[in-house]
Design an enzyme around this catalytic site. Structure first.
Site, short mmCIF file in Angstrom:
data_model
loop_
_atom_site.label_atom_id
_atom_site.label_comp_id
_atom_site.label_asym_id
_atom_site.label_seq_id
_atom_site.Cartn_x
_atom_site.Cartn_y
_atom_site.Cartn_z
N GLU A 260 24.06 -34.95 13.34
CA GLU A 260 25.15 -34.94 12.36
C GLU A 260 26.53 -34.78 13.02
OE1 GLU A 260 24.20 -32.23 9.13
OE2 GLU A 260 22.97 -33.77 8.21
N GLU B 285 16.52 -37.31 6.98
CA GLU B 285 16.26 -36.00 6.37
C GLU B 285 16.48 -36.08 4.87
OE1 GLU B 285 18.67 -32.83 7.92
OE2 GLU B 285 18.54 -33.56 9.97
C1 GLA Z 1 21.31 -31.12 8.09
C2 GLA Z 1 20.85 -30.86 9.49
C3 GLA Z 1 19.57 -30.09 9.56
C4 GLA Z 1 19.54 -29.02 8.52
C5 GLA Z 1 19.74 -29.61 7.16
C6 GLA Z 1 19.67 -28.61 6.05
O1 GLA Z 1 20.97 -32.36 7.62
O2 GLA Z 1 20.76 -32.02 10.27
O3 GLA Z 1 19.49 -29.54 10.85
O4 GLA Z 1 20.55 -28.10 8.79
O5 GLA Z 1 21.02 -30.20 7.12
O6 GLA Z 1 19.92 -29.19 4.82
#
Ligand code: GLA
Ligand code: ZN
Length: 684
Positions: free
Chosen positions: A147, A308
């Site tokens: 991210e 995710e």
């Molecule tokens: C992000 C991160 C993960 C985690 C999620 C929680 O997408 O990449 O490591 O922290 O959020 O929602």
């Protein structure tokens, strides 16, 4: 990339619990048809306990156990969070925030992208991992960093200042050109030495925050620079991976419509796009659809991954409601319907401690498989397994394009004057919502995309008009197509300076209109705009921005009902090549949903692009196609049962049931039908 099925699994961090628990995890993964595990996202401190030592023992064991039994592995490079020793030994690797404060150790997404030490050590770590794990059976992809931009979108330190100056030298060559681009004579800003340029933040050009800058030019360039600086970090690592692994695809997890980073500037460097889908509210199906389409548009329509999503709750919001029964399945199929070839979770088992210890997971702290969330995860896993490769690699047959432009997003939202409440994504979403409800398949593309394959092209709030966009939009109408622009479009050039002409600037000839003045009002203040043509009329409660339009060739399609400009045009339609030719619609105000739908339906209708379920609220139709076969996903986001007449004959691949065109489909809330259409049902 494997092409045998939609990949299913997610982030797995077994380093947090004892080895015997791993076996419980894997037994549960078997039950849930989990085939893909993302490993090693945040393990730098373990992998490299000090600057001269690497230790892969733990990761070796984790990887070995993961690939046993044929599971796929997505291997992350662990560079999204610094280890404490690194921050301690080289404090300059820590980012400096927008207030100008150099941070000390803590958190994640915490590195300065310009730090030579960070760049060297992150690349070395990626290289070591690639050297060690390239060729691992089941290695599906490399996941670089995490991210990017996820803290507050960047760094404003001295190293970044130096990097910015270098970036500006490349962009402008001379200070004269830079001063010209930034309109530096305003407020005595003419720079006479590159060293005088400092990053725009709360210590320099900004007040109130990132959207309040005295100079749009420098802030716009800094955002571009910061996006490029983080891209350089990704490139550093990818290059090292490629020294040891020539073929495994490399990606990083994007965040959908995430403002700090211009994902179009990155797209070419990723082998496939992937993103993390955490919708902010419970009824976000249209926003998610748009975000999926933005992600699919990054790689010219190639499938992407959901890297995710939470199976149950998030943890980072003030209020974190659970996904209602059926919603996980519905939203997962929605992702697939929009082009996802992987549906992955954060995370496979709940964290033991720290801020994500209550974040939802496939397995909870007790590891129960007899709870609702697990049952829903397992049921979806078995459905995806049953589907096999049917839709893998299939593409969206879109005849509609929507232009999405980070420069316009940035420039419009840092603009003084007009209305701070008018937001870029809200505006895009209002037009996308109309397209979505109408069942049109939409490619959301950068302004540089090839537009020759589309019948309809929408350019909502395309504030920055750069390159040959005006010409290419005109070419759409010249061959009979339809285009739309909305308020604030075409006003600024790529440096965010006003075009020295009537708004909408270089778009004016195409739309046959000019903006005489731009009125604004507080949210909630409406002006009734009557939209009318031979075939119908609607009154839209228009909001926020009210451009007073003067037609110069265009017909009036909507007029204001209030204010001193009552009776004057709010929406116009131009036929630049005569009555039989294409149409260019200009919308000078913030139409409500009914108004946006009225306009958008007219554009779609011209090309036969209104879908079969357009009049059933919250029923979505999304289509993928490959080898001449169409796969129609019919998704009910409605809160009540609905009945629709099937638009085609085929087989519902989720139930095996034959469907005849015209027969009644009863859709309960969250129901999904995946119709493989018979050949007669249409062409791909
Ligand atoms: C992000 C991160 C993960 C985690 C999620 C929680 O997408 O990449 O490591 O922290 O959020 O929602
Ligand atoms: Zn920095």
């Amino acid at each position: 990339m494997t092409d045998s099925k939609i990949l299913y699994g997610g982030d797995y961090n077994p380093e947090q619990w004892p080895r015997p628990v791993w076996e419980e995890d894997y037994a549960a993964f078997d039950k849930a048809s989990i085939d893909t595990l993302t490993l090693n996202v945040f393990s730098w401190a373990t992998l490299q306990p000090d600057e001269d030592t690497y230790d892969f023992a733990q990761l070796d064991a984790i990887v070995a156990r993961a690939v046993e039994g044929g599971r796929g592995v997505v291997l992350a490079t662990s560079t999204g969070a610094l280890p404490p020793w690194l921050a301690h030994r080289h404090p300059e690797v820590e980012r400096t925030d927008f207030q100008g404060r150099r941070h000390v150790f803590g958190q994640r997404h915490n590195a300065c992208p310009s730090s030579p030490v960070y760049r060297r050590l992150s690349a070395e770590l990626a290289g070591c991992l690639a050297e060690r794990y390239a060729g691992t059976p089941g290695l599906v992809a490399w996941h670089v960093g995490n991210e990017y931009g996820g803290f507050d979108g960047g760094c404003w330190c001295d190293l970044c200042a130096a990097g910015f100056r270098d970036w500006l030298r490349v962009r402008y060559g001379t200070l004269e050109r830079l001063n010209e681009a930034w309109n530096a004579t305003f407020w005595s800003h003419t720079f006479s030495d590159w060293a005088q340029i400092v990053p725009p933040n709360m210590l320099s050009e900004h007040w109130r925050g990132p959207d309040h800058t005295a100079f749009q030019g420098i802030t716009l360039d800094y955002r571009r620079f910061m996006s490029d600086a983080m891209l350089a970090n990704f490139r550093d690592e990818k290059a090292r991976i490629r020294e040891h692994d020539a073929t495994t695809p490399v990606t990083t997890n994007f965040m959908g419509m995430f403002r700090p980073i211009d994902y179009h500037r990155w797209a070419g460097d990723l082998d496939f796009a992937s993103w993390d889908n955490y919708p902010p509210g419970r009824r976000e199906h249209v926003r998610m659809a748009l975000a999926h389409d933005v992600m699919r548009g990054l790689k010219d329509g190639d499938p992407f991954w959901v890297m995710e999503q939470t199976p149950t709750i998030t943890a980072s919001r003030d209020v974190n409601p659970v996904k209602r029964p059926g919603v996980l399945r519905l939203w997962s199929w929605q992702a697939v319907a929009h082009g996802a070839d992987a549906v992955l979770y954060f995370q496979m088992r709940q964290s033991r401690g720290a801020c994500e210890r209550y974040h939802g997971a496939v397995l909870d702290h007790a590891g129960r498989t007899d709870r609702r969330a697990f049952r829903e995860v397992a049921a979806l896993g078995s459905e995806l397994a049953g589907l096999g490769d049917a839709v893998v690699a299939a593409r969206t047959p879109a005849r509609v394009a929507l232009l999405f432009d980070w420069d316009s997003w940035w420039a419009a939202e840092m603009t003084d004057g007009f209305n701070r409440h008018a937001k870029y994504v809200d505006t895009v979403l209002s037009y996308y919502r109309a397209l979505w409800q109408a069942g049109a398949q939409v490619d959301v593309v950068p302004t540089t995309a090839d537009l020759t394959r589309y019948d309809v092209v929408l350019a909502p709030m395309l504030h920055v008009l750069k390159g040959d966009v005006a010409e290419r939009l005109a070419a759409v109408t010249a061959r009979g197509g339809s285009v739309l622009a909305s308020y604030w479009s075409g006003r600024a050039d790529e440096n965010a300076n006003a075009h020295l002409m009537d708004a909408p600037g270089p778009l004016a000839p195409l739309f046959g209109v000019r903006v005489e003045e731009t009125d604004s009002a507080e949210p909630g203040v409406t002006n009734p705009v009557t939209l009318t043509d031979g075939s119908g009329e609607v009154v839209s409660a228009a909001q926020l921005v009210f451009e007073v339009l003067v037609p110069e060739g265009a017909d009036v399609a909507g007029t204001y009902g209030a204010e001193f400009y009552a009776g004057t045009p709010a929406v116009t339609r131009h036929r630049p090549t005569g009555p039989e030719g294409g149409e260019a619609w200009y919308v000078g105000t913030g139409l409500d949903d009914a108004g946006a739908a009225w306009v958008v339906r007219r554009l779609l209708d011209r090309h036969g692009l209104v879908g079969p379920y357009a009049d059933v609220p919250d029923v979505e139709l999304a289509v993928r196609a490959k080898d001449g076969v169409r796969f129609a996903f019919v998704l009910s986001h409605a809160t009540e049962p609905v009945e629709v007449a099937a638009h085609a004959s085929g087989v519902d691949l989720l139930t095996g049931r034959a469907v005849r065109a015209g027969e009644t489909l009863r859709l309960a809330p969250t129901d999904v039908v995946l119709l493989r259409e018979d050949a007669a049902g249409g062409e791909a």
